[in-house]
Motif scaffolding. Sequence first.
Motif, PDB file in Angstrom:
ATOM      1  N   MET A 151       0.837  -1.114  -0.083  1.00 19.41           N
ATOM      2  CA  MET A 151      -0.047   0.130  -0.021  1.00 19.41           C
ATOM      3  C   MET A 151       0.975   1.349   0.165  1.00 19.41           C
ATOM      4  SD  MET A 151      -2.616   1.382   2.864  1.00 19.41           S
ATOM      5  CE  MET A 151      -4.163   0.353   2.319  1.00 19.41           C
ATOM      6  N   ARG A 152       0.379   2.324  -0.810  1.00 18.25           N
ATOM      7  CA  ARG A 152       1.162   3.452  -0.711  1.00 18.25           C
ATOM      8  C   ARG A 152       0.182   4.675  -0.546  1.00 18.25           C
ATOM      9  NH1 ARG A 152       4.568   4.403  -5.997  1.00 18.25           N
ATOM     10  NH2 ARG A 152       2.901   4.144  -7.044  1.00 18.25           N
ATOM     11  N   LEU A 153       0.525   5.705   0.283  1.00 15.63           N
ATOM     12  CA  LEU A 153      -0.272   6.941   0.495  1.00 15.63           C
ATOM     13  C   LEU A 153       0.584   8.130   0.279  1.00 15.63           C
ATOM     14  CD1 LEU A 153      -0.871   5.483   4.216  1.00 15.63           C
ATOM     15  CD2 LEU A 153      -2.536   5.038   1.949  1.00 15.63           C
ATOM     16  N   ILE A 154      -0.254   9.428   0.015  1.00 17.21           N
ATOM     17  CA  ILE A 154       0.296  10.514  -0.044  1.00 17.21           C
ATOM     18  C   ILE A 154      -0.245  11.198   1.163  1.00 17.21           C
ATOM     19  CG2 ILE A 154       0.223  12.991  -1.031  1.00 17.21           C
ATOM     20  CD1 ILE A 154       1.907  11.129  -2.701  1.00 17.21           C
ATOM     21  N   VAL A 155       0.581  11.706   2.145  1.00 20.21           N
ATOM     22  CA  VAL A 155       0.260  12.291   3.441  1.00 20.21           C
ATOM     23  C   VAL A 155       0.501  13.802   3.317  1.00 20.21           C
ATOM     24  CG1 VAL A 155       0.519  12.180   5.829  1.00 20.21           C
ATOM     25  CG2 VAL A 155       0.747  10.207   4.688  1.00 20.21           C
ATOM     26  N   SER A 156      -0.533  14.411   3.639  1.00 23.26           N
ATOM     27  CA  SER A 156      -0.274  16.082   3.929  1.00 23.26           C
ATOM     28  C   SER A 156      -0.921  16.693   4.946  1.00 23.26           C
ATOM     29  CB  SER A 156      -0.477  16.715   2.669  1.00 23.26           C
ATOM     30  OG  SER A 156      -0.353  18.015   2.640  1.00 23.26           O
ATOM     31  N   ALA A 157      -0.875  17.789   5.283  1.00 24.63           N
ATOM     32  CA  ALA A 157      -1.955  18.568   6.494  1.00 24.63           C
ATOM     33  C   ALA A 157      -1.368  19.990   6.070  1.00 24.63           C
ATOM     34  CB  ALA A 157      -1.050  18.208   7.851  1.00 24.63           C
ATOM     35  N   ASP A 158      -2.148  20.814   7.014  1.00 24.53           N
ATOM     36  CA  ASP A 158      -2.055  21.993   7.108  1.00 24.53           C
ATOM     37  C   ASP A 158      -1.902  22.849   5.800  1.00 24.53           C
ATOM     38  OD1 ASP A 158      -1.489  22.244  10.070  1.00 24.53           O
ATOM     39  OD2 ASP A 158      -0.093  20.887   9.633  1.00 24.53           O
ATOM     40  N   THR A 159      -2.987  22.885   5.063  1.00 20.64           N
ATOM     41  CA  THR A 159      -3.003  23.233   3.785  1.00 20.64           C
ATOM     42  C   THR A 159      -3.393  24.769   3.604  1.00 20.64           C
ATOM     43  OG1 THR A 159      -5.124  22.130   3.269  1.00 20.64           O
ATOM     44  CG2 THR A 159      -3.086  21.325   2.251  1.00 20.64           C
ATOM     45  N   HIS A 160      -4.245  24.920   4.639  1.00 19.44           N
ATOM     46  CA  HIS A 160      -4.754  26.379   5.120  1.00 19.44           C
ATOM     47  C   HIS A 160      -5.336  27.023   3.933  1.00 19.44           C
ATOM     48  CE1 HIS A 160      -3.538  26.767   9.302  1.00 19.44           C
ATOM     49  NE2 HIS A 160      -2.443  25.975   8.962  1.00 19.44           N
ATOM     50  N   LEU A 161      -6.275  26.294   3.336  1.00 19.75           N
ATOM     51  CA  LEU A 161      -6.906  27.048   2.106  1.00 19.75           C
ATOM     52  C   LEU A 161      -7.641  28.180   2.599  1.00 19.75           C
ATOM     53  CD1 LEU A 161      -8.331  23.787   0.213  1.00 19.75           C
ATOM     54  CD2 LEU A 161      -6.214  25.150  -0.403  1.00 19.75           C
ATOM     55  N   GLY A 162      -7.748  29.196   1.726  1.00 17.24           N
ATOM     56  CA  GLY A 162      -8.558  30.274   2.180  1.00 17.24           C
ATOM     57  C   GLY A 162      -7.638  31.318   3.096  1.00 17.24           C
ATOM     58  N   SER A 163      -6.412  31.178   3.387  1.00 15.44           N
ATOM     59  CA  SER A 163      -5.873  31.862   3.992  1.00 15.44           C
ATOM     60  C   SER A 163      -5.516  33.353   3.524  1.00 15.44           C
ATOM     61  CB  SER A 163      -4.371  31.274   4.299  1.00 15.44           C
ATOM     62  OG  SER A 163      -3.439  32.126   5.251  1.00 15.44           O
ATOM     63  N   PRO A 164      -5.680  34.312   4.479  1.00 15.92           N
ATOM     64  CA  PRO A 164      -5.815  35.720   3.674  1.00 15.92           C
ATOM     65  C   PRO A 164      -4.461  36.258   3.347  1.00 15.92           C
ATOM     66  CG  PRO A 164      -6.305  36.015   6.076  1.00 15.92           C
ATOM     67  CD  PRO A 164      -6.144  34.257   5.630  1.00 15.92           C
ATOM     68  N   ILE A 165      -3.383  35.904   3.913  1.00 16.75           N
ATOM     69  CA  ILE A 165      -1.946  36.105   3.477  1.00 16.75           C
ATOM     70  C   ILE A 165      -1.906  37.716   3.562  1.00 16.75           C
ATOM     71  CG2 ILE A 165      -0.071  35.904   1.930  1.00 16.75           C
ATOM     72  CD1 ILE A 165      -1.430  33.410   2.396  1.00 16.75           C
ATOM     73  N   ARG A 166      -2.460  38.268   4.494  1.00 17.61           N
ATOM     74  CA  ARG A 166      -2.692  39.844   4.599  1.00 17.61           C
ATOM     75  C   ARG A 166      -1.130  40.290   4.845  1.00 17.61           C
ATOM     76  NH1 ARG A 166      -7.346  39.010   7.962  1.00 17.61           N
ATOM     77  NH2 ARG A 166      -9.334  39.332   6.579  1.00 17.61           N
ATOM     78  N   SER A 167      -0.441  39.660   5.790  1.00 11.59           N
ATOM     79  CA  SER A 167       1.104  40.269   6.280  1.00 11.59           C
ATOM     80  C   SER A 167       1.946  40.479   5.046  1.00 11.59           C
ATOM     81  CB  SER A 167       1.740  39.262   7.156  1.00 11.59           C
ATOM     82  OG  SER A 167       2.806  40.061   7.659  1.00 11.59           O
ATOM     83  N   ALA A 168       1.942  39.475   4.041  1.00  9.03           N
ATOM     84  CA  ALA A 168       2.712  39.632   2.993  1.00  9.03           C
ATOM     85  C   ALA A 168       1.946  40.565   1.841  1.00  9.03           C
ATOM     86  CB  ALA A 168       2.814  38.235   2.074  1.00  9.03           C
ATOM     87  N   ALA A 169       0.745  40.590   1.938  1.00  2.00           N
ATOM     88  CA  ALA A 169       0.055  41.359   0.938  1.00  2.00           C
ATOM     89  C   ALA A 169       0.238  42.614   1.262  1.00  2.00           C
ATOM     90  CB  ALA A 169      -1.349  41.084   0.721  1.00  2.00           C
ATOM     91  N   LEU A 170       0.368  43.151   2.490  1.00  2.00           N
ATOM     92  CA  LEU A 170       0.507  44.663   3.028  1.00  2.00           C
ATOM     93  C   LEU A 170       1.889  45.157   2.608  1.00  2.00           C
ATOM     94  CD1 LEU A 170      -0.862  44.662   6.626  1.00  2.00           C
ATOM     95  CD2 LEU A 170      -1.791  46.077   4.775  1.00  2.00           C
ATOM     96  N   ARG A 171       2.922  44.416   2.696  1.00  4.20           N
ATOM     97  CA  ARG A 171       4.388  44.665   2.165  1.00  4.20           C
ATOM     98  C   ARG A 171       4.555  44.499   0.678  1.00  4.20           C
ATOM     99  NH1 ARG A 171       5.932  41.049   6.498  1.00  4.20           N
ATOM    100  NH2 ARG A 171       6.505  39.633   4.947  1.00  4.20           N
ATOM    101  N   ASN A 172       3.771  43.479   0.097  1.00  6.56           N
ATOM    102  CA  ASN A 172       4.016  43.468  -1.488  1.00  6.56           C
ATOM    103  C   ASN A 172       2.693  42.774  -1.887  1.00  6.56           C
ATOM    104  OD1 ASN A 172       4.862  42.782  -3.942  1.00  6.56           O
ATOM    105  ND2 ASN A 172       6.641  42.188  -3.576  1.00  6.56           N
ATOM    106  N   PRO A 173       1.627  43.328  -2.422  1.00  2.78           N
ATOM    107  CA  PRO A 173       0.423  42.952  -2.993  1.00  2.78           C
ATOM    108  C   PRO A 173       0.629  41.918  -4.063  1.00  2.78           C
ATOM    109  CG  PRO A 173       0.396  45.364  -2.845  1.00  2.78           C
ATOM    110  CD  PRO A 173       1.739  45.075  -2.556  1.00  2.78           C
ATOM    111  N   ALA A 174       1.559  42.171  -5.119  1.00  2.00           N
ATOM    112  CA  ALA A 174       1.930  40.943  -5.863  1.00  2.00           C
ATOM    113  C   ALA A 174       2.365  39.918  -5.388  1.00  2.00           C
ATOM    114  CB  ALA A 174       3.058  41.343  -6.843  1.00  2.00           C
TER     115      ALA A 174
END
Length: 396
Positions: free
Chosen positions: A1-24
């Motif tokens: 058996m094989r699996l792909i394991v992931s976590a903490d994708t945080h879909l919908g995170s607003p990313i405000r801190s980076a956007a305030l410094r650099n909108p692009a």
Amino acid sequence: MRLIVSADTHLGSPIRSAALRNPALGNRLQQASRDAFAALVDLAIAEEVTALVLAGDIFDSDYPDLRARAFLIAQLSRAAEAGVETVLIRGNHDALLDHRAYGDLGPGIHLLHREAPSVEIGGALFHGLSFDSSHVSRSFLPDYPAPVAGRLNIGLMHTSLDGAAGHDPYAPCAETALMAHGYDLWCLGHIHAPFERRRADTLALMPGIPQPRHFGERSGGTVCLVHLGPQTASRAPEVEWRPVAPLGFAQVDVDLTACASQQDLLHSLRSAMKQAQVPGRDTAVRLEITTARHGAALLTELAQEVLEDLSGLYLDKVKLHRPALATDAINDDLMRLMQAEVAEPGFRQAALEQLEELRDALPPSVTADLAPETLDALLQEALEEVALALHAEAAT
């Protein structure tokens, strides 16, 4: 058996801190989190794994973002149609999100919770408990089902394992107890930096965040391909770390003390930042600049201008450091007085109170750099800015 394991994708995170410094950069990070999730689904299909495992915090909050939910359903349905089922749990960020509010997630998508903590896929048993509140201070481990003898047992848990340093103690679980529970594999979430733990034939994986959102998460960007069962050299699971992040973060150190003109500055910045380019992947650059007389505002403008001609690069932040320069006695005495002042308990308490006021006034997504434990770094940065100004005046 094989699996792909992931976590903490945080879909919908607003990313405000980076956007305030650099909108692009903010816009690129928003898309990058989706691209990374699509990439891990592509990987699961290409590798023909039995299941995709998501160990919590699939969404960034319990707010019913219909676009993010539609994206998740579309991607997991695409996996199910290719024969890859998904097992997931809720973490502390999406603890209150009712995945069934708009109908079932779909065939082949299994949300584990206290009423349905286990599911069988491909002959293996998957066990998991979801967060039902945002703050859980006790371990979930005593409530997990006992392993079924003679079967592969795989656990999903969202936890600050052993109360990991730098992370809130959400459902803290002792590593020794976790590894002794009897499962073959533990798929963990919550800590955004990847790691693995082994004991005898048991493997515990923290895959980390698949798409880093800021410089502090730069060690993320991967998912795990796990092999279990007779095809492994021993009974112990085997793991391969696979990159999925379309955007990474990099630190670039630049010494501008010898630059005598703006042309020299531009040339040095361009040469340094070009080294951060990675074929096939975007990079957000944090510039650590040593200079005796140039301010952060000017260097930020120049760096942005240079990046106009460098594909795949974004400016995350400019941080300044002063070189070891001989200064006059007045400036030296002033710096010593300021350093002594910031070390005073009264000054530090006042500074902590100001940080708390700022944290209360700003959205949670932009306050990570204002946590109480960042006080020393903030004060040192402020002192270096003053030192730079003093040196610049002395040099003119």
